[in-house]
Design an enzyme around this catalytic site. Structure first.
Site, PDB file in Angstrom:
ATOM      1  N   GLY A  43       0.048  20.301  -0.097  1.00 41.51           N
ATOM      2  CA  GLY A  43      -0.842  19.264  -0.592  1.00 41.51           C
ATOM      3  C   GLY A  43      -0.532  18.938  -2.031  1.00 41.51           C
ATOM      4  O   GLY A  43       0.431  19.420  -2.613  1.00 41.51           O
ATOM      5  N   GLY A  44      -1.377  18.112  -2.633  1.00 43.29           N
ATOM      6  CA  GLY A  44      -1.119  17.672  -3.993  1.00 43.29           C
ATOM      7  C   GLY A  44      -1.200  18.794  -5.009  1.00 43.29           C
ATOM      8  O   GLY A  44      -0.503  18.786  -6.008  1.00 43.29           O
ATOM      9  N   GLY A  46      -1.405  22.366  -4.046  1.00 39.49           N
ATOM     10  CA  GLY A  46      -1.209  23.687  -3.485  1.00 39.49           C
ATOM     11  C   GLY A  46      -1.064  23.643  -1.974  1.00 39.49           C
ATOM     12  O   GLY A  46      -1.117  22.593  -1.343  1.00 39.49           O
ATOM     13  N   VAL A  48      -2.458  25.286   1.709  1.00 37.89           N
ATOM     14  CA  VAL A  48      -3.592  25.956   2.333  1.00 37.89           C
ATOM     15  C   VAL A  48      -3.093  26.765   3.527  1.00 37.89           C
ATOM     16  O   VAL A  48      -2.460  26.224   4.425  1.00 37.89           O
ATOM     17  CB  VAL A  48      -4.677  24.955   2.777  1.00 37.89           C
ATOM     18  CG1 VAL A  48      -5.831  25.684   3.457  1.00 37.89           C
ATOM     19  CG2 VAL A  48      -5.184  24.164   1.578  1.00 37.89           C
ATOM     20  N   LYS A  63      -6.329  28.583  -0.371  1.00 37.94           N
ATOM     21  CA  LYS A  63      -5.537  27.585  -1.073  1.00 37.94           C
ATOM     22  C   LYS A  63      -4.739  28.293  -2.166  1.00 37.94           C
ATOM     23  O   LYS A  63      -5.311  28.881  -3.086  1.00 37.94           O
ATOM     24  CB  LYS A  63      -6.435  26.510  -1.683  1.00 37.94           C
ATOM     25  CG  LYS A  63      -5.674  25.390  -2.366  1.00 37.94           C
ATOM     26  CD  LYS A  63      -6.628  24.322  -2.869  1.00 37.94           C
ATOM     27  CE  LYS A  63      -5.880  23.178  -3.526  1.00 37.94           C
ATOM     28  NZ  LYS A  63      -6.813  22.165  -4.077  1.00 37.94           N
ATOM     29  N   ASP A 163     -11.408  12.832  -4.964  1.00 35.73           N
ATOM     30  CA  ASP A 163     -10.252  12.799  -4.061  1.00 35.73           C
ATOM     31  C   ASP A 163     -10.725  12.735  -2.607  1.00 35.73           C
ATOM     32  O   ASP A 163     -10.245  13.485  -1.750  1.00 35.73           O
ATOM     33  CB  ASP A 163      -9.365  14.018  -4.276  1.00 35.73           C
ATOM     34  CG  ASP A 163      -7.990  13.854  -3.619  1.00 35.73           C
ATOM     35  OD1 ASP A 163      -7.562  12.693  -3.443  1.00 35.73           O
ATOM     36  OD2 ASP A 163      -7.370  14.876  -3.288  1.00 35.73           O
TER      37      ASP A 163
END
Length: 594
Positions: A43-44, A46, A48, A63, A163
């Site tokens: 993801g942006g 990190g 998960v 995460k 977000d």
């Protein structure tokens, strides 16, 4: 619109859904207790991982966020402070429609946010698996009602999400909708909300794209975009760059909602267009009003929840691993199964070290009093057990008290010097460590002036290990000479000055300091293999420097080498390696575990 089933799960190349971990990842254990079961796409901020908590025997989502460790680190990396701020922000938001935050941990490279595991799909995956990639009106009403409730609670607590997108909205098997990932959240200050950061292109309003000040209306805009996508199957402002997305926002959604879905003409389209105003001053002002106007116009949230529940329950549930039958394959360390062992180990060492040292020194502080010896030893040992960092402070206090027992000008001056040096060591090196005290006292309690090296390398950070290794040797010299002279300051100072002039004294001090530093540097990431390698290198360096120091004043004769002292020090290193192998976490919590 009625549907009877979900389509097959999309391939990994087409979906960010979590994928089962391979044989290597399946054996991976994070933080000594979490077995990786599946790995989500990057993801942006990190990755998960779906994990199994071996201690509490439940699934969690972890995460893992890379930390900035240098000026050339990836822009996606986060500082420890930013990661901790995310954890604190999420943990304060306890709400049924917000994914719960359980814990925060870190090592030298990553921070770990341990979160509630939601057994279901995120909205992006769900839309990819339903017919036409859209929700029914009732399902969308339930979505808006749930996310708006979560955002209203967050806004009341001064938190923005910043977000909101389909990938951050989870739907579980009960049909419940939960808002995840407050990693972009901004805590409000007393003067109002701060400036925006981050976000996802296509879902950000103009003020967030421009980096201007943001408020609740930023989240309202993003949720309206998600609703538009859920109703039409298309994100109206999706673009390759933020600048292109901004141009689409200024033009307005094209085609209009009523052209895509005529049934939504009227109130639904009006509410959404009001929430998608480019100018925040003319946009819907509160999330409560947005939901109050939109939900009744869309449909029945209760029927939408039932529809989502029926669809999600068609997917195969995740089976929980059989921990009892699969324990060895999980490779969960002893410290995870019995977390109390760490406290027992560190407190026992501190208690024994303090008791042994007190029993040796109290007769010089309060002579000819068996009662004082017994009560003092027991009392100080109990104090050390209650708070192990006291061990080093108690030892220094006993030496100072012994010097004050014979109050001469020389004795008082020496006591002040010892107290000052002791405080200078204890405050930075031992105040938060359970094992710094035992490392300092090891040479004074064992028949080896080198016994503090391996404990220092094992339990302390490099700087603290360096000074504790050197200090343990010099402290043992001071204690031994003090007891030999019965704490008569003039005799003690004479012997100290004589020893201080010997090059071998400072060579051994250097050997203890650097050996401790070498071991601590190698052990910095606290992995068991590195900790044991650190102990080995520390012992090898100690052997070499000790042999060299033993020849300094007797170049043609090695009789000055005390083999027994070296054997005791090396035996401590071997014992600590065994402890590390049994614990399995490399002493991850030993430093600063208060």
């Amino acid at each position: 619109m009625q549907r009877t089933q979900l389509m097959a799960r999309p391939h990994a190349a087409d979906s960010p859904a979590s994928q089962p971990a391979g044989s290597h990842a399946a054996a991976q254990v994070l933080l000594g207790r979490y077995r990786v079961l599946a790995v989500n796409s990057q993801g942006g901020f990190g990755t998960v991982n779906v994990c199994w908590d071996a201690r509490l025997q439940r699934r969690v989502a972890i995460k893992r966020i890379p930390l900035r460790v240098g000026e050339h680190s990836s822009s996606e990396a986060s500082t420890i402070q930013e990661a901790l701020a995310e954890a604190r922000t999420s943990s304060m938001l306890s709400h049924p429609n917000i994914v719960a935050m359980y814990d925060f941990e870190r090592d030298d490279s990553y921070s770990y946010l341990v979160m509630e595991y939601v057994d279901g799909l995120n909205l992006a995956d769900f839309l990819a698996r339903v017919e036409d990639g859209v929700l029914t009106f009732d399902e969308c009403a339930h979505l808006v009602d749930s996310v708006a409730s979560a955002l209203a609670f967050a806004h009341e607590n001064g938190v923005l999400h910043l977000d909101i997108k389909p990938a951050n909205i989870m739907v579980d098997r009960s049909g419940n909708v939960k808002l995840a990932d407050f990693g972009m959240a901004s805590l409000a200050s007393a003067a109002g909300y701060g400036g925006a950061r981050g976000g996802t292109v296509g879902y950000m309003p103009p003020e967030q794209i421009a980096g201007d000040m943001v408020d609740e209306r930023c989240d309202i805009f993003s949720l309206a975009v998600v609703v538009w996508q859920a109703l039409t199957g298309t994100c109206p402002f999706a673009a390759k760059t933020a600048e292109q997305s901004l141009e689409l926002i200024k033009r307005g959604p094209n085609p209009p909602l009523s052209h895509v879905e005529p049934e939504l003409a009227g109130r639904v389209e009006e509410v959404l267009m009001h929430a998608l105003e480019p100018n925040p001053m003319t946009r819907t002002a509160s999330i409560e009003r947005f939901a109050r106007d939109l939900v009744p116009a869309l449909g029945n949230p209760h029927e939408g929840a039932a529809s989502l529940r029926d669809l999600l329950n068609q997917a195969e549930p995740d089976d929980e691993p059989d921990i009892e039958q699969d324990w060895e394959r999980l490779q969960v360390p002893l410290s995870a199964r019995f977390p109390w062992l760490r406290q027992v180990f560190t407190r026992s060492l501190a208690t024994m070290a303090c008791a042994a040292f007190a029993y040796r020194l109290i007769p010089f502080v309060i002579p000819d009093s068996h009662r004082a010896l017994v009560i003092g030893t027991i009392g100080l040992a109990i104090a050390s057990a209650v708070w192990p960092p006291l061990t080093g402070a108690i030892a220094i206090a006993l030496v100072v008290a012994g010097l004050f027992a014979h109050p001469t000008a020389t004795g008082i001056s020496l006591a002040i010097i010892v107290a000052a040096l002791g405080i200078a060591w204890w405050v930075p090196a031992a105040r938060k460590s359970h094992l710094a005290g035992p490392a300092l006292l090891a040479p004074s309690c064992l028949p080896s002036p080198l016994a503090g090296v391996c404990p220092s390398a094992y339990a302390l950070k490099p700087t603290a290990a360096f000074f504790t290794g050197a200090g343990s040797f010099l402290f043992s010299v001071l204690v031994n000479l003090s007891t030999q002279t019965n704490y008569y300051a003039e005799d003690l100072v004479y012997l100290l000055l004589d020893i201080a002039q010997a090059p071998r004294t400072w060579a051994l001090t250097f050997a203890c300091a650097v050996s401790s530093l070498v071991g601590a540097l190698i052990s910095r990431d606290r992995s068991p293999s590195h900790v044991m390698a650190g102990q080995l290198c520390s012992c090898l360096f100690l052997i070499g420097t000790y042999v060299a120091a033993s020849h300094m004043e007797n170049a043609n004769n090695a009789t000055a080498l005390d083999i027994s002292a070296l054997v005791v020090a090396l035996s401590l290193g071997a014992i600590l390696c065994i402890v590390c192998a049994l614990a399995g976490d490399g002493g991850h919590y030993l430093e600063g575990d208060d």
